[in-house]
Design a protein around this motif. Structure first.
Motif, PDB file in Angstrom:
ATOM      1  N   PRO A 126       0.797  -1.234   0.000  1.00  0.00           N
ATOM      2  CA  PRO A 126       0.000   0.000   0.000  1.00  0.00           C
ATOM      3  C   PRO A 126       0.828   1.282   0.000  1.00  0.00           C
ATOM      4  CG  PRO A 126      -0.155  -1.096   2.153  1.00  0.00           C
ATOM      5  CD  PRO A 126       0.623  -2.010   1.245  1.00  0.00           C
ATOM      6  N   ALA A 127       2.083   1.224   0.475  1.00  0.00           N
ATOM      7  CA  ALA A 127       2.888   2.454   0.587  1.00  0.00           C
ATOM      8  C   ALA A 127       3.043   3.115  -0.775  1.00  0.00           C
ATOM      9  CB  ALA A 127       4.257   2.126   1.172  1.00  0.00           C
ATOM     10  N   GLY A 128       2.661   4.362  -0.871  1.00  0.00           N
ATOM     11  CA  GLY A 128       2.835   5.131  -2.103  1.00  0.00           C
ATOM     12  C   GLY A 128       1.812   4.844  -3.186  1.00  0.00           C
ATOM     13  N   LEU A 129       0.816   4.011  -2.871  1.00  0.00           N
ATOM     14  CA  LEU A 129      -0.180   3.617  -3.880  1.00  0.00           C
ATOM     15  C   LEU A 129      -1.133   4.769  -4.201  1.00  0.00           C
ATOM     16  CD1 LEU A 129      -0.236   0.674  -4.823  1.00  0.00           C
ATOM     17  CD2 LEU A 129      -2.264   0.348  -3.416  1.00  0.00           C
ATOM     18  N   GLU A 130      -1.519   4.870  -5.483  1.00  0.00           N
ATOM     19  CA  GLU A 130      -2.535   5.855  -5.857  1.00  0.00           C
ATOM     20  C   GLU A 130      -3.769   5.109  -6.345  1.00  0.00           C
ATOM     21  OE1 GLU A 130      -0.610   9.969  -6.390  1.00  0.00           O
ATOM     22  OE2 GLU A 130      -0.952   9.031  -8.336  1.00  0.00           O
ATOM     23  N   LEU A 131      -4.893   5.399  -5.734  1.00  0.00           N
ATOM     24  CA  LEU A 131      -6.149   4.710  -6.040  1.00  0.00           C
ATOM     25  C   LEU A 131      -7.085   5.696  -6.709  1.00  0.00           C
ATOM     26  CD1 LEU A 131      -6.423   3.218  -2.469  1.00  0.00           C
ATOM     27  CD2 LEU A 131      -5.962   1.882  -4.539  1.00  0.00           C
ATOM     28  N   THR A 132      -7.666   5.295  -7.847  1.00  0.00           N
ATOM     29  CA  THR A 132      -8.618   6.183  -8.513  1.00  0.00           C
ATOM     30  C   THR A 132     -10.001   5.543  -8.508  1.00  0.00           C
ATOM     31  OG1 THR A 132      -6.828   6.973  -9.921  1.00  0.00           O
ATOM     32  CG2 THR A 132      -9.060   7.540 -10.603  1.00  0.00           C
ATOM     33  N   LEU A 133     -10.973   6.276  -7.960  1.00  0.00           N
ATOM     34  CA  LEU A 133     -12.367   5.823  -7.908  1.00  0.00           C
ATOM     35  C   LEU A 133     -13.248   7.005  -8.280  1.00  0.00           C
ATOM     36  CD1 LEU A 133     -10.860   4.494  -5.116  1.00  0.00           C
ATOM     37  CD2 LEU A 133     -13.043   3.326  -5.094  1.00  0.00           C
ATOM     38  N   ASP A 134     -14.243   6.776  -9.083  1.00  0.00           N
ATOM     39  CA  ASP A 134     -15.175   7.838  -9.488  1.00  0.00           C
ATOM     40  C   ASP A 134     -14.424   9.076  -9.996  1.00  0.00           C
ATOM     41  OD1 ASP A 134     -17.251   6.180  -8.593  1.00  0.00           O
ATOM     42  OD2 ASP A 134     -17.096   7.003  -6.557  1.00  0.00           O
ATOM     43  N   GLY A 135     -13.318   8.854 -10.698  1.00  0.00           N
ATOM     44  CA  GLY A 135     -12.590   9.971 -11.300  1.00  0.00           C
ATOM     45  C   GLY A 135     -11.718  10.744 -10.322  1.00  0.00           C
ATOM     46  N   VAL A 136     -11.661  10.301  -9.060  1.00  0.00           N
ATOM     47  CA  VAL A 136     -10.833  11.023  -8.076  1.00  0.00           C
ATOM     48  C   VAL A 136      -9.675  10.120  -7.665  1.00  0.00           C
ATOM     49  CG1 VAL A 136     -10.797  12.171  -5.820  1.00  0.00           C
ATOM     50  CG2 VAL A 136     -12.883  12.238  -7.225  1.00  0.00           C
ATOM     51  N   THR A 137      -8.465  10.684  -7.631  1.00  0.00           N
ATOM     52  CA  THR A 137      -7.280   9.910  -7.228  1.00  0.00           C
ATOM     53  C   THR A 137      -6.931  10.226  -5.780  1.00  0.00           C
ATOM     54  OG1 THR A 137      -6.473   9.818  -9.484  1.00  0.00           O
ATOM     55  CG2 THR A 137      -4.848   9.447  -7.757  1.00  0.00           C
ATOM     56  N   TRP A 138      -6.731   9.161  -5.000  1.00  0.00           N
ATOM     57  CA  TRP A 138      -6.409   9.270  -3.584  1.00  0.00           C
ATOM     58  C   TRP A 138      -5.083   8.562  -3.336  1.00  0.00           C
ATOM     59  CZ3 TRP A 138     -10.303  11.263  -0.197  1.00  0.00           C
ATOM     60  CH2 TRP A 138     -11.544  11.455  -0.796  1.00  0.00           C
ATOM     61  N   ALA A 139      -4.178   9.240  -2.638  1.00  0.00           N
ATOM     62  CA  ALA A 139      -2.941   8.570  -2.217  1.00  0.00           C
ATOM     63  C   ALA A 139      -3.281   7.717  -0.996  1.00  0.00           C
ATOM     64  CB  ALA A 139      -1.895   9.609  -1.848  1.00  0.00           C
ATOM     65  N   TYR A 140      -2.701   6.524  -0.930  1.00  0.00           N
ATOM     66  CA  TYR A 140      -2.900   5.681   0.252  1.00  0.00           C
ATOM     67  C   TYR A 140      -2.287   6.389   1.459  1.00  0.00           C
ATOM     68  CZ  TYR A 140      -2.297   2.095   3.752  1.00  0.00           C
ATOM     69  OH  TYR A 140      -2.336   1.406   4.928  1.00  0.00           O
ATOM     70  N   ARG A 141      -3.032   6.434   2.552  1.00  0.00           N
ATOM     71  CA  ARG A 141      -2.535   7.011   3.806  1.00  0.00           C
ATOM     72  C   ARG A 141      -2.904   6.087   4.943  1.00  0.00           C
ATOM     73  NH1 ARG A 141      -1.654  12.793   2.844  1.00  0.00           N
ATOM     74  NH2 ARG A 141      -2.223  13.114   0.674  1.00  0.00           N
ATOM     75  N   GLU A 142      -1.868   5.661   5.672  1.00  0.00           N
ATOM     76  CA  GLU A 142      -2.128   4.753   6.789  1.00  0.00           C
ATOM     77  C   GLU A 142      -3.044   5.424   7.798  1.00  0.00           C
ATOM     78  OE1 GLU A 142       1.424   3.192   8.478  1.00  0.00           O
ATOM     79  OE2 GLU A 142       0.316   2.053   9.995  1.00  0.00           O
ATOM     80  N   LYS A 143      -2.773   6.689   8.100  1.00  0.00           N
ATOM     81  CA  LYS A 143      -3.631   7.491   8.980  1.00  0.00           C
ATOM     82  C   LYS A 143      -4.005   8.762   8.237  1.00  0.00           C
ATOM     83  CE  LYS A 143      -3.416   4.981  12.738  1.00  0.00           C
ATOM     84  NZ  LYS A 143      -4.623   4.265  13.168  1.00  0.00           N
ATOM     85  N   ALA A 144      -5.153   9.320   8.612  1.00  0.00           N
ATOM     86  CA  ALA A 144      -5.622  10.546   7.965  1.00  0.00           C
ATOM     87  C   ALA A 144      -5.360  11.744   8.874  1.00  0.00           C
ATOM     88  CB  ALA A 144      -7.111  10.435   7.663  1.00  0.00           C
ATOM     89  N   TYR A 145      -4.706  12.776   8.320  1.00  0.00           N
ATOM     90  CA  TYR A 145      -4.476  14.036   9.032  1.00  0.00           C
ATOM     91  C   TYR A 145      -4.909  15.142   8.072  1.00  0.00           C
ATOM     92  CZ  TYR A 145      -1.317  10.902  11.531  1.00  0.00           C
ATOM     93  OH  TYR A 145      -0.782   9.828  12.205  1.00  0.00           O
ATOM     94  N   VAL A 146      -5.863  15.936   8.526  1.00  0.00           N
ATOM     95  CA  VAL A 146      -6.483  16.895   7.632  1.00  0.00           C
ATOM     96  C   VAL A 146      -6.645  18.223   8.360  1.00  0.00           C
ATOM     97  CG1 VAL A 146      -8.809  17.402   6.722  1.00  0.00           C
ATOM     98  CG2 VAL A 146      -7.719  15.237   6.182  1.00  0.00           C
ATOM     99  N   LEU A 147      -6.479  19.325   7.643  1.00  0.00           N
ATOM    100  CA  LEU A 147      -6.861  20.608   8.254  1.00  0.00           C
ATOM    101  C   LEU A 147      -7.992  21.220   7.458  1.00  0.00           C
ATOM    102  CD1 LEU A 147      -5.907  23.326   6.588  1.00  0.00           C
ATOM    103  CD2 LEU A 147      -3.750  22.932   7.695  1.00  0.00           C
ATOM    104  N   MET A 148      -8.801  22.024   8.153  1.00  0.00           N
ATOM    105  CA  MET A 148      -9.928  22.711   7.525  1.00  0.00           C
ATOM    106  C   MET A 148      -9.899  24.178   7.938  1.00  0.00           C
ATOM    107  SD  MET A 148     -14.011  22.114   8.182  1.00  0.00           S
ATOM    108  CE  MET A 148     -14.144  20.583   7.266  1.00  0.00           C
ATOM    109  N   HIS A 149     -10.345  25.028   7.018  1.00  0.00           N
ATOM    110  CA  HIS A 149     -10.645  26.414   7.386  1.00  0.00           C
ATOM    111  C   HIS A 149     -12.106  26.423   7.812  1.00  0.00           C
ATOM    112  CE1 HIS A 149     -10.452  30.951   6.191  1.00  0.00           C
ATOM    113  NE2 HIS A 149     -11.091  30.753   7.329  1.00  0.00           N
ATOM    114  N   LYS A 150     -12.311  26.348   9.115  1.00  0.00           N
ATOM    115  CA  LYS A 150     -13.705  26.249   9.609  1.00  0.00           C
ATOM    116  C   LYS A 150     -14.428  27.576   9.369  1.00  0.00           C
ATOM    117  CE  LYS A 150     -16.620  25.792  13.671  1.00  0.00           C
ATOM    118  NZ  LYS A 150     -17.314  27.080  13.407  1.00  0.00           N
ATOM    119  N   PRO A 151     -15.586  27.485   8.700  1.00  0.00           N
ATOM    120  CA  PRO A 151     -16.376  28.703   8.538  1.00  0.00           C
ATOM    121  C   PRO A 151     -17.239  28.940   9.784  1.00  0.00           C
ATOM    122  CG  PRO A 151     -17.201  26.921   7.097  1.00  0.00           C
ATOM    123  CD  PRO A 151     -16.194  26.323   8.041  1.00  0.00           C
ATOM    124  N   ALA A 152     -17.741  30.163   9.942  1.00  0.00           N
ATOM    125  CA  ALA A 152     -18.691  30.438  11.022  1.00  0.00           C
ATOM    126  C   ALA A 152     -19.996  29.700  10.726  1.00  0.00           C
ATOM    127  CB  ALA A 152     -18.947  31.935  11.114  1.00  0.00           C
TER     128      ALA A 152
END
Ligand code: URA
Length: 240
Positions: free
Chosen positions: A43-69
């Motif tokens: 899985p390391a470094g794998l790129e998966l494409t589903l429904d036209g979107v490509t996702w890099a394999y990530r063992e854990k997910a870390y995400v930031l958001m600009h939270k709106p009011a």
């Protein structure tokens, strides 16, 4: 690791759903369709494409958001939409949680992860990861108020006065306040205890990692290893 298990781990549905998607030819691995759900892959470094979107394999997910009011940091919001409604389905499916909470009317940097140890490190008062806020106040910011925030204010239900790691007046009514912890409504309560009232509140950084200037409210992005290092950098290297 078998392809359908990799897909499951990345939030693409149940075992049955992932098996079916691969058999239907709906999954590409590193750009080439793979129809065998049992294909053994690293899985390391794998790129998966589903429904036209490509996702890099990530063992854990870390995400930031600009939270709106106007969004609540809850899976079961009471009066406003949930911040989780701004994330794509695979992230929800893999169970990312908010790393601490912002009030519904607070804007700015909000983190999500499915790594429990990371979440703990980021919010534990013992780790002291700095949170940097911009607060506009209803009344002018006085020298006495700055002094109170720097030396410690007493909050209800807190045994000891709480001090800001840093506190800076940016203009007549705006403060940059850096805290080492994230107690319930902490900025609002500290500013109230110092004799003022928060009009607007925005989190601009955590640790040494600032909200990206080009990320619009409601937008999100993945965090990479250098970002994670910046987030966990101890005070006082963090922005004050
Ligand atoms: N402190 C508050 O009072 N509210 C927030 O949303 C974050 C910190």
């Amino acid at each position: 690791m078998k392809l359908y298990r990799i897909l499951q781990s990345q939030g693409f549905g149940s075992r049955k759903g992932c098996l079916a998607r691969v058999r239907a030819g709906a999954v590409a691995v590193n750009g080439a369709v793979c129809g065998d759900p049992e294909a053994e892959l690293d899985p390391a470094g794998l790129e998966l494409t589903l429904d036209g979107v490509t996702w890099a394999y990530r063992e854990k997910a870390y995400v930031l958001m600009h939270k709106p009011a106007g969004y609540e940091c809850s899976h079961h919001p009471s009066h406003h939409p949930s911040v989780f409604s701004l994330l794509p389905q695979p992230l929800l499916q893999r169970g990312v949680q908010c790393v601490g909470r912002l009030d519904q009317d607070t804007t700015g940097l909000l983190l999500f992860s499915d790594d429990g140890q990371f979440i703990h490190r980021m919010i534990s008062p013992r780790k002291g990861v700095a949170k940097v806020y911009l607060a506009t106040c209803a009344e002018p910011v006085t020298d006495a108020m700055l002094e109170a925030l720097r030396t410690g204010v007493v909050l209800n239900d807190e045994p000891a006065p709480i001090v800001a790691l840093a506190c800076e007046r940016l203009d007549a009514s705006t403060l940059r306040l850096t805290l080492a912890e994230g107690k319930y409504h902490q900025v609002r309560r500290m500013i109230a205890a110092a004799g003022n009232h928060v009009a607007t509140l925005h989190r601009e950084a955590i640790g040494n990692h600032a909200l990206p200037a080009d990320l619009p409210p409601g937008g999100w992005r993945w965090l990479e290893s250098p970002d994670l290092q910046q987030l966990e950098q101890p005070w006082p290297s963090a922005k004050s």
